[in-house]
Design an enzyme around this catalytic site. Structure first.
Site, PDB file in Angstrom:
ATOM      1  N   CYS A 189       0.805  -1.222   0.000  1.00 30.59           N
ATOM      2  CA  CYS A 189       0.000   0.000   0.000  1.00 30.59           C
ATOM      3  C   CYS A 189       0.843   1.278   0.000  1.00 30.59           C
ATOM      4  O   CYS A 189       0.390   2.316  -0.486  1.00 30.59           O
ATOM      5  CB  CYS A 189      -0.981  -0.002   1.171  1.00 30.59           C
ATOM      6  SG  CYS A 189      -0.187  -0.034   2.799  1.00 30.59           S
ATOM      7  N   GLN A 190       2.054   1.233   0.545  1.00 26.69           N
ATOM      8  CA  GLN A 190       2.917   2.417   0.587  1.00 26.69           C
ATOM      9  C   GLN A 190       4.120   2.323  -0.347  1.00 26.69           C
ATOM     10  O   GLN A 190       4.963   3.221  -0.358  1.00 26.69           O
ATOM     11  CB  GLN A 190       3.406   2.649   2.020  1.00 26.69           C
ATOM     12  CG  GLN A 190       2.331   3.113   2.989  1.00 26.69           C
ATOM     13  CD  GLN A 190       1.802   4.502   2.657  1.00 26.69           C
ATOM     14  OE1 GLN A 190       2.549   5.343   2.173  1.00 26.69           O
ATOM     15  NE2 GLN A 190       0.537   4.732   2.914  1.00 26.69           N
TER      16      GLN A 190
END
Length: 352
Positions: A293-294
């Protein structure tokens, strides 16, 4: 529940449109074509990595059939990450000094340094020296030159005293040697009691013990290490690479590690948080996976800093081909004891 969650994520990825235009420099993400190009460069520079086709029934249409994911096998992991965690330096002051700009979520992903055992020892010795000063008779700190002079003076006095003691001891040694020579004559000659069978009997008695000691010594010299199979897939939803880990026990049984055992090789700040146990999209069985996600935000920061540094040196900026080398450098901060190959020298700064 994990199976249901995995199915929902698969459906989400299937319904997500495939990225067509490059956003490598602007968002830190890749198109499937760029992922293949970066994978080809990794396989070329690091032959321990290979392309895999996987189960035909699980292949993704947006990737070539023979290039579904990257794999490297039997990667050594010589120690648990807990042995390093007391020397992990997490850089929080750097962001504060710069005004704390950027996305705050990125800071949770960045580990600045892991010290080796030798570096930790030197660091501790330096701290010990700084904490303790040598004082003179009046309670003042002794300067280095003064301390050296005092030491030399003490050594000279000690030398004179040692010379006096040496003369006294030499006379005593001569007398003792004479007494020992007389005592030797009182003992019988061992040749008179020599028996050929004695040595053979002793060998028969001691051989099993010697053999056992040799076997134990040999076993102790063998370094037992866990091994990991690492794979990199392309996540169409997040449009970034995603890394997966499957570990095996160090007892020679090739037993797959449990989820909790694999978390022992992950920095505790990320275990069960950024790194979770999920089903691999191509390989059977649950794997430890670093959630992507990052990934895009972190890669964007790193690529921007590399571009800035290389512009100052009048060099061309990073290209898509080096993406996976930068990515693997970044991932190594979360799994520092798993020694996989990314031999290209990458200075991956995460400073905002």
């Amino acid at each position: 529940m994990p199976s249901l969650l995995s199915n929902l994520k698969s459906a989400r990825e299937y319904l997500t449109p495939t990225l067509k235009s490059s956003a490598f420099l602007t968002r830190g993400v890749l198109t499937p074509e760029e992922f293949v190009k970066a994978g080809d460069e990794l396989v070329y520079k690091c032959p321990t990595w290979t392309w895999e086709g996987g189960d035909p029934s699980k292949r993704k249409a947006h990737l070539p059939p023979d290039k579904q994911f990257l794999m490297t096998r039997n990667v050594p992991c010589t120690e648990r990450v807990s042995s390093l965690e007391n020397v992990v330096a997490v850089s929080h002051s750097e962001g504060a000094a710069d005004g704390g700009g950027g996305d705050d979520d990125d800071g949770d992903w960045l580990v600045s340094q892991v010290l080796s055992a030798e570096e930790k020892k030197k660091h501790d010795e330096k701290e010990l020296e700084d904490e303790f000063d040598i004082l003179d008779d009046e309670g003042e700190v002794v300067a280095e030159m003064k301390l050296a002079a005092m030491t030399l003076g003490g050594d000279d006095a000690a030398g004179d005293e040692a010379g006096k003691e040496s003369n006294t001891k030499s006379d005593a040694d001569v007398a003792a040697a004479t007494d020992d020579a007389d005592d030797d004559d009182e003992y019988a000659d061992m040749d008179d009691f020599e028996d050929d069978d004695i040595m053979e009997d002793e060998a028969a008695v001691t051989s099993p013990a010697v053999a056992a000691d040799a076997t134990t010594s040999t076993n102790d010299d063998i370094l037992k290490v866990r091994t990991y199979d690492l794979s990199i897939t392309y996540d169409k939803y997040y449009q970034t690479p995603r890394i997966w880990l499957m570990g095996y026990a160090d007892d020679g049984s090739s037993r797959p590690l449990t989820g909790d055992e694999m978390m022992q090789d992950v920095i505790s700040d990320y275990a069960h948080r950024t790194v979770t146990i999920e089903n691999h999209p191509h390989v059977h069985g649950p794997h430890a996976s670093i959630h992507p996600c990052q990934h895009g935000a972190v890669m964007k920061t790193i690529v921007r800093n590399l571009t800035k540094d290389q512009a100052e040196e009048e060099e061309s900026g990073p290209t898509v081909e080096v993406y996976l080398f930068i990515f693997l450098k970044f991932v190594s901060s979360m799994i520092p004891t798993i020694s996989y190959d990314f031999t290209m020298d990458v200075s991956a700064s995460t400073k905002k």
